[in-house]
Design an enzyme around this catalytic site. Structure first.
Site, PDB file in Angstrom:
ATOM      1  N   LYS A 267      -3.685   6.310   2.757  1.00 17.12           N
ATOM      2  CA  LYS A 267      -4.019   7.718   2.475  1.00 17.12           C
ATOM      3  C   LYS A 267      -5.462   8.004   2.895  1.00 17.12           C
ATOM      4  O   LYS A 267      -5.751   9.042   3.489  1.00 17.12           O
ATOM      5  CB  LYS A 267      -3.795   8.027   0.984  1.00 17.12           C
ATOM      6  CG  LYS A 267      -2.305   8.117   0.638  1.00 17.12           C
ATOM      7  CD  LYS A 267      -1.979   8.184  -0.841  1.00 17.12           C
ATOM      8  CE  LYS A 267      -0.461   8.148  -1.018  1.00 17.12           C
ATOM      9  NZ  LYS A 267      -0.002   8.188  -2.412  1.00 17.12           N
TER      10      LYS A 267
ATOM     11  N   GLN B  13      -2.848   7.621  -7.980  1.00 15.13           N
ATOM     12  CA  GLN B  13      -1.766   6.779  -7.470  1.00 15.13           C
ATOM     13  C   GLN B  13      -0.935   6.236  -8.643  1.00 15.13           C
ATOM     14  O   GLN B  13      -1.479   5.699  -9.610  1.00 15.13           O
ATOM     15  CB  GLN B  13      -2.350   5.619  -6.636  1.00 15.13           C
ATOM     16  CG  GLN B  13      -1.312   4.784  -5.924  1.00 15.13           C
ATOM     17  CD  GLN B  13      -0.504   5.566  -4.887  1.00 15.13           C
ATOM     18  OE1 GLN B  13      -1.006   6.494  -4.248  1.00 15.13           O
ATOM     19  NE2 GLN B  13       0.758   5.220  -4.723  1.00 15.13           N
TER      20      GLN B  13
ATOM     21  N   ASP C 285       0.002  16.371  -5.163  1.00 17.40           N
ATOM     22  CA  ASP C 285       1.265  15.636  -5.243  1.00 17.40           C
ATOM     23  C   ASP C 285       2.434  16.566  -5.618  1.00 17.40           C
ATOM     24  O   ASP C 285       3.590  16.173  -5.518  1.00 17.40           O
ATOM     25  CB  ASP C 285       1.165  14.545  -6.319  1.00 17.40           C
ATOM     26  CG  ASP C 285       0.940  13.159  -5.730  1.00 17.40           C
ATOM     27  OD1 ASP C 285       1.491  12.893  -4.645  1.00 17.40           O
ATOM     28  OD2 ASP C 285       0.239  12.360  -6.359  1.00 17.40           O
TER      29      ASP C 285
HETATM   30  N1  GUN Z   1       3.532   6.274  -6.057  1.00 13.68           N
HETATM   31  C1  GUN Z   1       4.642   6.230  -5.273  1.00 13.68           C
HETATM   32  N2  GUN Z   1       4.787   7.400  -4.597  1.00 13.68           N
HETATM   33  C2  GUN Z   1       3.748   8.191  -4.973  1.00 13.68           C
HETATM   34  C3  GUN Z   1       3.360   9.511  -4.616  1.00 13.68           C
HETATM   35  O1  GUN Z   1       3.992  10.222  -3.827  1.00 13.68           O
HETATM   36  N3  GUN Z   1       2.227   9.965  -5.215  1.00 13.68           N
HETATM   37  C4  GUN Z   1       1.515   9.226  -6.104  1.00 13.68           C
HETATM   38  N4  GUN Z   1       0.427   9.767  -6.651  1.00 13.68           N
HETATM   39  N5  GUN Z   1       1.860   7.998  -6.462  1.00 13.68           N
HETATM   40  C5  GUN Z   1       2.965   7.494  -5.892  1.00 13.68           C
END
Ligand code: GUN
Length: 283
Positions: free
Chosen positions: A53, A97, A120
């Site tokens: 990311k 996350q 998100d």
């Molecule tokens: N963990 C697995 N997929 C995601 C996601 O799309 N966003 C976040 N914040 N954590 C995750």
């Protein structure tokens, strides 16, 4: 003959366009778009996601602010950080996350993120708007899947779409997006009876289960579009999806691979959502 929906290629194309938009924004406003990424603990998969990311931010010109918290961070420390980021004008998006370490209350922490910075698309407000068919920030993975389907002109109107998996992150928003695109949607899960028959009815099958090669060829209708959201390791430790790709592909009109399918699109949509949050906060 099946066609592969190349998520890596589509993501790369989208990032080129996005980079231009991000640059234009930064020029116009004399500042960067900022994304805060919060990781608590040392979950290896989460570490890789976060690294990717941050790399994507660099690629499109978004300034990333990474916060690596120890695995035993307190709820209060996490919440204080999120409150600071919520107020910070340099930050347009906040990403925590998941999963957080078990002793933390994720729901309580995530509620601190303002809806306008919820890149998100997890907040009740954003999910609620999605359900009402209103403009919202849409969860990255399902939003990426929709872009992939659009890229190959899959017409969803009146089609039978089956989503296997009912998570808040993927399954539920995915079903809503497909419904909003006029598909007839079924959500299947671990308690579903006759899963094979449900899947066999699908014109569009989205697998978001989290089990390696769970969708086998006998569960797929000839000519179906199959989207694989899974990210697993097989017996030999190789990356694989929720779909038994080699066996299933022959039955498909379109299929997404793992890796190189939905994964790169998820991160691209995060960049897109961050850009969107920045533009909306200027209105
Ligand atoms: N963990 C697995 N997929 C995601 C996601 O799309 N966003 C976040 N914040 N954590 C995750």
């Amino acid at each position: 003959m099946y066609k592969i929906i190349d998520g890596k290629e589509l993501a790369a194309k989208m990032r080129i366009d996005l980079k231009k938009d991000v640059e234009a924004f930064s020029q116009k406003h004399g500042r960067h778009i900022g994304l805060a990424v919060v990781l608590a603990g040392d979950n290896p998969a989460s570490q890789i996601y976060v690294k990717n990311k941050i790399k994507a931010c660099e690629e499109v010109g978004i300034k990333s602010f990474a916060y690596y918290l120890s695995g035993d961070v307190s709820q209060e420390e996490l919440e204080n950080l999120l409150r600071t980021l919520a107020e910070d004008k340099k930050i347009n998006g906040i990403l925590v996350q998941l999963p957080l370490p078990e002793h933390l209350d994720s729901e309580k922490a995530l509620k601190i993120i303002p809806d306008s910075k919820d890149v998100d698309g997890f907040s009740a407000d954003n999910i609620g708007k999605l359900c009402q068919g209103k403009d919202s920030i849409v969860a990255c993975t399902p939003n990426g899947v929709m872009k992939m389907l659009e890229s190959c002109n899959v017409d969803l109107r009146g089609k039978k779409a089956v989503v296997v998996g009912r998570s808040n992150i993927v399954g539920k928003p995915m079903a809503m997006l497909l419904l909003n695109a006029d598909a007839t949607v079924t959500i299947c899960h671990s308690k579903t009876r006759n899963l094979k028959e449900e899947c066999l009815g699908a014109d569009v099958l989205v697998a978001a289960i989290g089990r390696a090669k769970f969708i086998t060829a006998d569960m797929v209708k000839q000519g179906a579009v199959v989207v694989d959201v899974g990210m697993n390791r097989d017996e030999s430790g190789k990356l694989c999806g929720d779909v038994d790709f080699e066996a299933v592909k022959e039955k498909c009109s379109y299929i997404t691979p793992v890796p190189g399918g939905v994964g790169p699109m998820t991160i691209t949509m995060l960049m897109y959502n961050t850009y969107l949050s920045a533009t909306r906060s200027e209105i």
